[in-house]
Design a protein around this motif. Structure first.
Motif, short mmCIF file in Angstrom:
data_model
loop_
_atom_site.label_atom_id
_atom_site.label_comp_id
_atom_site.label_asym_id
_atom_site.label_seq_id
_atom_site.Cartn_x
_atom_site.Cartn_y
_atom_site.Cartn_z
N GLY A 83 39.57 36.92 36.32
CA GLY A 83 40.98 37.02 36.66
C GLY A 83 41.55 35.75 37.24
N ALA A 139 40.85 37.65 31.31
CA ALA A 139 40.97 38.89 32.08
C ALA A 139 39.96 39.93 31.60
N SER A 169 36.55 39.55 33.02
CA SER A 169 36.51 39.64 34.49
C SER A 169 36.63 38.27 35.15
#
Length: 559
Positions: free
Chosen positions: A306, A301, A304
């Motif tokens: 996700g 996370a 980036s």
């Protein structure tokens, strides 16, 4: 006082079904190795040893590989259910066999709860699970209820039979192996770049020196992560072609495990944003990597990624759940083997219509739930399971040494090269891992051992098994000296409670090695004679091996 041999009991029926092929055997071991360890091991390794955790993973991998090579020869020689718990029985008789059987069962039965604990740790990412853990990572009342439900689910799958279990585990293991490999590649290639300067960040490459590197092997989940290769031995009584498949499964799984875990530690270390590293690697504070409850998912996370984090949170259910599944099966097979040898009540031999030792599954569920009370977090269980595991593994090199000495002409589908060196070395390795586990863990293991002796004694005193084995105390005279002596060494070492250890660092390794070698050759000298070993093997191993022919067709495949 001489012991009088008892009449050979009537052979009991054997109906475990030989339905597992090579891939399922390999995946049984591999599925146990890739569990919650990969989700937490890289973070815990950095906390304990800093970047030098890479060295710890290498040491742990080599140590476990030596032990795996020993198990490969034994498992192929005697492919019986719960094998690692039974080899010492054939080499040293009842007293040693009962002891190592208990060590084996203790290790297998406590893995499922630690995997459930890992599932709950990662689940707290979701709002519905926020009330399951306290701030110190122990279970709340609602978390305990969820843990028991998850234990029930893991146990229930085992009642479907070994074929369904193997299929479920094999399917899960393809996923379990693919996700960490994919994570390594994605984070390394698309995580915004690696940071080589992390090797010397915080308080340096090896903040606690050699002591930290060695302690990390046992206490940060490294050895725990490698555990599981012996599952092929435990399920050998249900293998179609055990003499061919067991060595491949045992050795192949640990080699794959070493490659995956070293790569995971390397990428995790270099992918960490420098801002997440505190003044020391062990500093725990909000925003630092050390405070992550779901290390890999939270790192993804931060980078980036996700979508990868979402996959990892899902994997936190699949990977630990699959490992808990196979260890629950293993614990029931170990208790089955203990009953076959006459150590525990005969009810553990009861099989369901699907050939499942159902009472062993139920017992594993109950004990697993109890484990949540004194050991309610992932980290608190790791050290205990590691010590119990290597104590169980210690029986294998001893047994191999005895079989090479007493049964030199026995069939060996896989013959360990340089066994005269590797076998005692494997026994020394077991002692060193227990040393590095530290006194805080080892004294609890000692209590568990005493509890086991109480249970085994009650079973014998109340005649809860019709097979009452001669204990052969003479052949096990070295065992209490080994257990007590190792405890004393740990207490006096830098890993004990003393502020000024009597045995300094490095000398503790030498003392443990010399002590272990002395016990090894003493044990070989007093082991059972050839005739007695052959009688016990013929009583149990031969009937169980016969099921290979009975359950296989002309082509050798399971009917």
């Amino acid at each position: 006082m001489a012991l009088v041999a008892e009449p050979t009991p009537t052979q009991r029926p054997v109906s475990l079904k030989r339905e597992i092929g090579l891939i399922s055997m390999l995946w049984a071991s591999m599925g146990s190795i890739i569990g919650s360890g990969w989700l937490f091991g890289a973070q815990k390794g950095l906390l304990a040893a800093g970047p030098a955790a890479l060295i710890s993973w290498g040491i742990g991998g080599v140590a476990i590989l030596v032990l795996a090579l020993v198990h490969a020869e034994l498992g192929a020689m005697y492919p019986v259910s719960g094998g690692s718990a039974r080899f010492p029985h054939y080499a040293f008789g009842g007293a040693a066999g009962a002891s190592f059987g208990w060590f084996s069962w203790l290790q297998a039965a406590t893995v499922a709860p630690i995997e459930v604990s890992a599932m709950i740790n990662y689940a707290t990412h979701y709002s519905f699970a926020h009330g399951w853990l306290n701030e110190n990572q122990t279970l709340t009342t609602s978390g305990l209820v969820v843990a028991i439900i998850l234990m029930a689910v893991v146990s229930s799958v085992n009642f479907l039979g070994i074929r369904a279990l193997a299929l479920t585990n094999s399917t899960a293991t393809w996923w379990k192996v693919g996700v960490p490999l994919g994570t390594i590649l994605v984070v390394a290639l698309f995580g915004g770049g690696l940071h080589p300067e992390n090797f010397h960040a915080a308080d340096g490459f090896a903040p606690d020196g050699a002591k930290g590197i060695l302690a990390a092997v046992s206490t940060s989940g490294i050895i725990f992560s490698y555990l599981g290769f012996e599952q092929a031995d435990q399920l050998a009584g249900e293998s179609r072609r055990p003499k061919r498949d067991i060595p491949i499964a045992v050795i192949g799984s640990i080699i794959l495990g070493i490659i995956i875990y070293v790569a995971l530690q390397f990428v995790f270390l270099l992918a960490l944003p420098p801002s997440t590293i505190g003044p020391t690697w062990a500093t725990v504070a909000p925003g630092l990597y050390s405070s992550f409850t779901g290390p890999w998912a939270q790192l993804a996370a931060l980078l980036s990624l996700g979508w990868l984090a979402g996959i990892l949170y899902f994997d936190a259910i699949v990977s630990p759940g699959g490992t808990g599944l196979i260890y629950t099966a293993a614990s029931s097979r170990v208790s089955y083997g203990l009953s076959r040898n006459g150590y525990v009540p005969q009810i553990f031999e009861r099989l369901s219509k699907r050939g499942v030792p159902w009472f062993g599954v139920v017992t594993a569920f109950v004990i697993g739930c109890i484990c949540f009370l004194p050991f309610p977090s992932w980290q608190s269980l790791v050290g205990l399971i590691t010590s119990a595991s290597v104590l169980m593994y210690a029986g294998a090199p001893l047994s191999l040494g005895v079989f090479r000495k007493r049964l030199p002409d026995a069939e060996r589908p896989y013959r360990l090269p340089a066994a005269a060196v590797l076998s005692p070395l494997a026994f020394v390795v077991s002692g060193l891992i227990i040393l590095w586990s530290g006194w805080g863990t080892d004294w609890k293991l000692g209590v568990a051992i005493l509890l086991g002796y109480l249970i085994l004694g009650l079973s014998r005193a109340f005649h809860l098994n019709s097979h009452n084995p001669v204990m052969q105390w003479k052949a096990a005279q070295w065992l209490p000296v080994y257990l007590i002596g190792l405890g004393v060494i740990v207490y006096l070492s830098p890993y004990g409670p003393l502020k000024n250890p009597v045995i300094p660092l490095w000398w503790d390794i030498a003392v443990t090695a010399l002590f272990s070698l002395g016990i090894y050759y003493w044990a070989l000298a007093v082991s059972l004679p050839t005739r007695q070993i052959e009688e016990m093997i013929n009583e149990v191993v031969v009937p169980e091996e016969d099921t290979v022919a009975e359950q296989a067709g002309p082509s050798g495949s399971s009917r």
